[in-house]
Scaffold this active site. Structure first.
Site, short mmCIF file in Angstrom:
data_model
loop_
_atom_site.label_atom_id
_atom_site.label_comp_id
_atom_site.label_asym_id
_atom_site.label_seq_id
_atom_site.Cartn_x
_atom_site.Cartn_y
_atom_site.Cartn_z
N VAL A 66 -96.82 -1.55 38.96
CA VAL A 66 -98.23 -1.17 39.04
C VAL A 66 -99.09 -1.81 37.94
O VAL A 66 -100.30 -1.66 37.92
CB VAL A 66 -98.41 0.36 39.01
CG1 VAL A 66 -97.86 0.99 40.27
CG2 VAL A 66 -97.79 0.98 37.77
N GLY A 69 -98.49 -6.27 30.92
CA GLY A 69 -99.26 -6.80 29.80
C GLY A 69 -98.31 -7.33 28.75
O GLY A 69 -97.11 -7.49 29.00
N LYS A 88 -93.48 2.78 31.58
CA LYS A 88 -93.75 1.54 30.86
C LYS A 88 -92.46 1.05 30.21
O LYS A 88 -91.93 1.66 29.29
CB LYS A 88 -94.82 1.77 29.79
CG LYS A 88 -95.23 0.50 29.03
CD LYS A 88 -95.98 0.81 27.75
CE LYS A 88 -97.37 1.32 28.01
NZ LYS A 88 -98.15 1.46 26.73
N ASP A 184 -107.69 1.42 19.25
CA ASP A 184 -107.70 0.46 20.37
C ASP A 184 -108.42 1.05 21.58
O ASP A 184 -107.95 0.93 22.72
CB ASP A 184 -106.27 0.05 20.73
CG ASP A 184 -106.22 -1.31 21.45
OD1 ASP A 184 -107.22 -2.05 21.38
OD2 ASP A 184 -105.18 -1.62 22.06
#
Length: 370
Positions: A66, A69, A88, A184
């Site tokens: 999905v 990076g 992840k 971030d």
């Protein structure tokens, strides 16, 4: 007759005792059930540890990708209770160890509607993974990068999303035992659930500090270019603090309005979009942004004004996130346009340009020892 009365009284006492014992046992069972439920809920709140074999089973052998990076690849997975998760898988590269520990440590203590929940993690040899609640509408970035996607949400919903993000950051700064600085904040790190409620994600660069600590020490600049506060690059602009997150949020708001336009072409020359939009607003000119519903113009103006307050060059001039939430919840007519965040009283010698933002490359980086 007396004997009968005594017998009746005795039976009465026995019945009362039996009822009392029954009620006591029932209350004990209810209490135990309550405790068991609490422990189950508490267990569910704490991130669980999974083996790599579990991860393969949860993702059905990494069937559905999905996202991806520099950190690795994200797969959709399903737990045994039919709860969907985003898994992840972290790349086995330098720095992952620190970021993995940072994310688990930070997110394990966070519970807020506008912060993504860490469901579990995997640390099986060199294989590492993080499991989050699955959010079907992807990141905010996908909905502000084009006018078509932006209009599909509408400005009222975009305002609600901005408010939700601000409340999430306010919680990180004030709602936990320790202040959590994200470092971030950007559209790619804001995920949207099935009702488009925003949830802040990716705490790999986060830092914990006490609420009394006004200055944060750092060994190097961290964050994403275009959203990093000036003081993170150099102490000449001020100290690194929670106000650095405020700056990033301000750039996110400007992005929501401008659709990630860093520069805009005007009369064959390029202008930095936030500066261009400030000049238009300050001079009362048309902002050149498409509106469809009544009230859209006021929402856009509010987002711009709050964003401009947040990206003031010096941290001391920026509002806290608590004030930002109040500004977004309030009436836009009560908001004043701040002074230009782009005006500089001192000449800047050597400039480097990054995504439209200029910063002084001669200035020293923040260091731990200072």
């Amino acid at each position: 007759m007396i004997a009968g009365g005594v017998l009746g009284l005795t039976l009465c006492v026995i019945v009362i005792v039996i009822i009392a014992i029954y009620r006591s046992n029932k209350m004990k069972k209810e209490d135990q059930a309550k405790i068991n439920k609490f422990l189950e809920d508490y267990k569910a709140l704490k991130p669980a540890r999974y083996s790599y074999a579990d991860i393969k089973k949860i993702t059905n052998q990494f069937e559905e990708e999905v996202g991806q990076g520099g950190y690795g690849i994200v797969y959709k997975g399903k737990l045994s209770n039919d709860v969907y998760v985003a898994v992840k898988i972290l790349n086995n590269v330098k720095g992952n160890g620190d970021e993995f520990i940072n994310e688990v440590q930070t997110m394990g203590r966070i519970h807020h509607i506008n912060v993504v929940r860490l469901v579990g993690y995997c640390a099986d040899g060199f294989r590492r993974a993080l499991l989050y609640e699955f959010l079907p509408n992807n990141s905010l970035d996908k909905f502000i990068s084009s006018n078509q996607e932006k209009h599909s949400l509408g400005w009222e919903k975009l305002h609600d999303i901005a408010l939700g993000i601000s409340k999430g950051i306010e919680y990180l700064h004030l709602g936990c035992d320790q202040r959590i600085l994200h470092f971030d904040i950007k559209p790619q790190n804001v995920l949207l659930d099935n009702k488009f409620n925003p949830k802040i994600s990716d705490f790999g660069l986060a830092k914990l500090c006490s609420k009394e600590q006004s200055v944060v020490s750092m060994t190097a600049a961290r964050g994403t270019v275009g959203y990093i506060a000036p003081e993170v690059f150099s102490r000449n602009f001020g100290n690194v603090s929670y106000k650095s997150d405020v700056y990033s949020f301000g750039m996110l708001l400007i992005d929501m309005v401008g659709g990630r336009e860093n520069t805009i072409t005007q009369n064959t020359s390029e202008c930095y979009f936030p500066e261009w939009i400030y000049k238009r607003l300050d001079q009362g000119e048309d902002l050149g942004i498409q509106i469809k519903a009544v009230g859209d113009a006021k929402i856009i103006k509010k987002l711009i004004i709050v964003g401009l307050w947040c990206i003031q060059w010096y941290p001391v001039d920026r509002p806290s996130m608590k004030v930002v939430v109040q500004m977004l919840e309030g009436n836009e007519d009560t908001l004043s346009v701040p002074s230009s965040p782009f005006a500089s009283t001192n000449p800047m010698p050597k400039k480097a340009t990054m995504d439209g933002r200029t910063f002084n490359s001669d200035l020293e980086l923040v260091s731990e020892s200072e």
